[in-house]
Design a protein around this motif. Structure first.
Motif, PDB file in Angstrom:
ATOM      1  N   SER A  53      44.115  40.848  39.103  1.00  0.00           N
ATOM      2  CA  SER A  53      44.478  42.152  39.642  1.00  0.00           C
ATOM      3  C   SER A  53      43.295  43.110  39.640  1.00  0.00           C
ATOM      4  CB  SER A  53      45.634  42.712  38.799  1.00  0.00           C
ATOM      5  OG  SER A  53      45.888  44.030  39.132  1.00  0.00           O
ATOM      6  N   GLU A  54      42.552  43.107  38.552  1.00  0.00           N
ATOM      7  CA  GLU A  54      41.393  44.007  38.466  1.00  0.00           C
ATOM      8  C   GLU A  54      40.334  43.651  39.506  1.00  0.00           C
ATOM      9  OE1 GLU A  54      39.637  44.894  34.360  1.00  0.00           O
ATOM     10  OE2 GLU A  54      37.875  44.450  35.623  1.00  0.00           O
ATOM     11  N   VAL A  55      40.089  42.345  39.665  1.00  0.00           N
ATOM     12  CA  VAL A  55      39.137  41.905  40.695  1.00  0.00           C
ATOM     13  C   VAL A  55      39.631  42.337  42.070  1.00  0.00           C
ATOM     14  CG1 VAL A  55      38.125  39.890  41.830  1.00  0.00           C
ATOM     15  CG2 VAL A  55      38.288  39.958  39.320  1.00  0.00           C
ATOM     16  N   VAL A  75      47.486  32.809  42.465  1.00  0.00           N
ATOM     17  CA  VAL A  75      46.492  33.885  42.455  1.00  0.00           C
ATOM     18  C   VAL A  75      46.693  34.851  43.628  1.00  0.00           C
ATOM     19  CG1 VAL A  75      44.023  34.305  42.935  1.00  0.00           C
ATOM     20  CG2 VAL A  75      44.710  32.746  41.084  1.00  0.00           C
ATOM     21  N   VAL A  76      47.085  34.317  44.767  1.00  0.00           N
ATOM     22  CA  VAL A  76      47.213  35.169  45.953  1.00  0.00           C
ATOM     23  C   VAL A  76      48.583  35.834  46.027  1.00  0.00           C
ATOM     24  CG1 VAL A  76      47.237  35.186  48.492  1.00  0.00           C
ATOM     25  CG2 VAL A  76      45.490  33.881  47.272  1.00  0.00           C
ATOM     26  N   LEU A  77      49.644  35.017  45.821  1.00  0.00           N
ATOM     27  CA  LEU A  77      50.993  35.547  46.059  1.00  0.00           C
ATOM     28  C   LEU A  77      51.737  35.898  44.773  1.00  0.00           C
ATOM     29  CD1 LEU A  77      52.194  32.962  48.770  1.00  0.00           C
ATOM     30  CD2 LEU A  77      51.026  35.148  49.146  1.00  0.00           C
ATOM     31  N   GLY A  80      50.916  40.027  39.804  1.00  0.00           N
ATOM     32  CA  GLY A  80      49.569  40.496  39.484  1.00  0.00           C
ATOM     33  C   GLY A  80      48.513  39.871  40.370  1.00  0.00           C
ATOM     34  N   GLY A  81      48.942  39.298  41.498  1.00  0.00           N
ATOM     35  CA  GLY A  81      48.018  38.590  42.368  1.00  0.00           C
ATOM     36  C   GLY A  81      47.367  39.501  43.407  1.00  0.00           C
ATOM     37  N   ILE A  82      46.605  38.865  44.278  1.00  0.00           N
ATOM     38  CA  ILE A  82      45.820  39.607  45.273  1.00  0.00           C
ATOM     39  C   ILE A  82      46.721  40.401  46.212  1.00  0.00           C
ATOM     40  CG2 ILE A  82      44.266  39.313  47.248  1.00  0.00           C
ATOM     41  CD1 ILE A  82      43.017  36.919  45.701  1.00  0.00           C
TER      42      ILE A  82
END
Lengths: 297, 297, 297, 297
Positions: A53-55, A75-77, A80-82
């Motif tokens: 999330s921070e990235v 990571v994407v969906l 806390g993902g993109i």
């Protein structure tokens, strides 16, 4: 390009790729579950990210380099993902080797929130990741491809746009189908030569310059003839790729009868403890079934 | 070398091969069932033979270039054949593409009468037969190979001894297995690319320089993408070669599961009237089953 | 029917079949290369024939029961064979299991000389040959079939006309394809059950009454679970039959991909010394590749 | 048995199965996402459940009958699922046809919380669900099996314990492998008969009583010969089952080469719009590739 680049996934491939970007002067913010990988990158000059999330909040271009479709989708969906965290307009450059349909699904979800995505899997393995000479196959819009192109030029020796979203991975799977079958073809041919009493090394030398010649033959026949199956590219990873290929073929209506057959061979090898051997060990399947080693005399 | 060379079999391949020997200054005595082929060679400077027997009586080195095992066996072992008529010490150089076990059987019969034989099939097709640049794969004794080597040097660009009698044909079959499977691999891979929505021509360009690259890919992918299946090497001939490979594998205990699968594809193509198409038409099998043409966009 | 019946071929199958005809009161004139087989039949009441030609001259209905196509073609079309020696109108009843195209070729040659032929291969093996309960599959004209029917009724429990000349053998090959594949299906299924941890014998009992049930399952699953591969029907003979099936499919344009795959398995078994085992030993191929015995616990 | 039975999943199969339990006098609490199915059961005498959680809280034996592994895992392991809500000692009887490894995974999670599970998939289809004559294959402990046995006796004609947890589904997959391959074997055999000129219906009649005979042959040959592919059991469902079989084989180290081949055929049929046809439409794959209808004359 002075904006910050996000980089998520610092494994065997991701770590040297990220380092090459840092070396080339890019500002990177990186994240991985493995803290020592993150620390390693920080030492090389990258900024440590505390979470996906921070990235995502901090970077308008995010590279992901993860093992397979479920990891990238998380990571994407995922929570806390993109998708949740990134700003409108962010470009996700997924360089993992995953199923094309997963790329399509993620791009659709992202575009609903005005985020962009291209898929850009690589081939070449760790050595080419280190020296920045990977081959990069890209699916997506030309504009997005051009935006990521300077980064590709650092990580790879070539980057080609081969179609819409998902096509990078489709291209990779096409590549993996052909490689697996060419190795099996080589093994099947050499077994016949051996069993029928010819000198297999001389046979290899006699045919390599003709229509049967291939990069696979040049690279793998010497390994098979020596009985050296040190990877290189591992059986386990080839099983993953062919599983993605078979799923993609099933969904798209592309029959892959020979791929299905070779996948069964690879799985026998995995069950025999060869998952970490080079994929040239397909020859060992033939050796097992025939009870004959395909070695030079 | 001033002894007379016999040459039996003046078809598409044999005729230009024989002519190259005549041009190089060799005295040839030739025979074929087709009188006009014999007349053509006579015009080029060869002596006409009236029968196999006459050629066999007159020549101490006899080249045979015939369609398949039964034709060679008839000429070598049959009534009025070489075994009956040739003098002790004669060297038979069979350049036909036949079953290795047939070569072994003939050599055994000949050696019982103190005649010698090597098998020396070629690859390269008519154009390379014409310009004398065939690849020649040879099975037999080194001494016999060396005796025939000056002739091979005229007809071919390379000649390699790859093992004992039969090994030339074994090597040819190994070559043909790999070529057929590499074409099928290419077709299967490109079909997936097409069906999953990638640009097949760009995919071809993206992967041809990597591990998936091959002489087959460079030669056949453009044909498949254009839908141009003009031979080149015909489906019918590849069926013949794979049938010999499957018979050889069965006798030698070499399982050839992928070859057996591709042979079924080739036979479907033959039944569909594609026997005279180039073997790259294996792609048409995939097109038929999937209902989709693998053409560049 | 008081005319003399010729019977050529007194092997494992032919001998008891001929004896059953003698016992039923028919006058037989018999021939075989094996003199003791002929003597045995003579003792049973048959007349000894000195040659094929003598049998052919003496009998207006001739049964042949030989190993494969070449043997039948030698007896029918060869020197001193039936075509040369038999009188106009003679009916050849070939009960060998051969290639349908060989039957068609012989019938054509015979009919040019006003001789007649039907093909009538059997299934059931030696025990049913002995007790006269074979299943007989016949190809040819209805009139010829009816003429031979009384003989079939003695040798077999059923005789069915299934189409024109060659169809008896086609029917036999269809049977053999299905049997081989059903055994492979059973083996593949039971291997999965074993490897995934189920009790294979209970699995067999659970499914045999449902859609997966078959005569093959009832006959062969107990053998596989016991590891008892005593023939029954031998691997070597099944290889012969599938080779004829594959040749017939190739000529007729019938793709047989699964048959081609199973033939490779059978050939591995033959190379492993299992040629004389029962065809249920197809399970041993799966056991070899997986390294796991499919035995009841 | 006077405790309340939970029943989750009231589709084509679940609905008649639940009704049979109600008719037999059991108290059922039922749940499905489809409200009209729940209402239908309520009318038949069952109690309506508002959620999985409510059913789980109220019942000490819960039957699940859902489409595939992910659905069952969501109901058992998901938020508000059985694992969260059920009391210690509850017995989950999953009658869905799913992957054995999913059964094993769920049973493990449940047993950590002192809940019990058996897997008990069925065969027989809607008609046998309605008349209570399903075949039930069960994996788990004998005690748990015995506890559920009275319910099985109402829903099915037979229920057999075939091994530990997962074995019911393994047994079902074994069944489905054999059925699919036996249909393919039948199709391949009949195609040869047709192409080689025999009368396919007579061939069927000639061989059905012998070793090639099977329940599949009796049930499906008439459909193929008529060109009637009304389900019965649908291609789409057979694809699902073979996908589970291939995944199970890969995990367990059981090579399934013929299953992998037939799965490719089924997927071609699905792409051709035959997903809702009976699985006997495997014959249509052969018809497509050969360009020949396998119909009775």
């Amino acid at each position: 390009m002075d904006k910050k680049i996000g980089f998520i996934g610092l494994g065997i491939m991701g770590r040297p790729m990220a380092k090459n970007l840092v070396k080339a002067g890019y500002s990177l913010k990186v994240y991985d579950l493995n803290k020592s990988a993150v620390a390693d990158l920080a030492e090389a000059g990258a900024e440590e990210g505390a979470s996906v999330s921070e990235v995502a909040k901090d970077c308008s271009l995010i590279i992901t380099m993860l093992p397979n479709s479920p990891h990238v989708k998380a990571v994407v969906l995922g929570e806390g993902g993109i998708l949740e965290s990134a700003s409108e307009g962010t470009l996700v450059v997924d360089m993992s080797s995953i199923a094309p349909d997963a790329s399509k699904e993620m791009e659709k979800a992202l575009s609903n929130k005005k985020l962009r995505m291209i898929d850009a899997p690589v081939s070449g393995g760790e050595p080419k990741a280190i020296d920045g000479s990977l081959a990069i196959m890209v699916g997506g819009n030309e504009e997005d491809f051009n935006e990521a192109k300077p980064l590709f030029d650092i990580m790879g020796a070539s980057a080609l746009l081969v179609g819409p979203i998902g096509s990078g991975n489709t291209c990779k799977l096409t590549n993996q189908i052909i490689v697996a079958l060419n190795i099996a073809a080589l093994s099947e041919g050499l077994l016949l030569a051996k069993k029928a009493g010819a000198d297999v090394e001389k046979v290899f030398n006699a045919i390599k310059g003709g229509l049967a010649g291939s990069t696979v033959m040049n690279a793998k026949a010497p390994m098979i003839l020596e009985g050296n199956f040190k990877p290189g590219f591992k059986i386990d990873l080839h099983i993953k790729d062919l599983a993605n290929a078979l799923d993609t073929g099933a969904a798209a209506g592309a029959p892959l009868p020979l791929t299905a057959g070779v996948q069964q061979m690879l799985q026998v090898l995995k069950a025999d403890g060869e998952g970490q051997s080079d994929h040239s060990a397909i020859a060992k399947y033939y050796e097992k079934v025939s009870g004959t080693a395909i070695r030079k005399d």
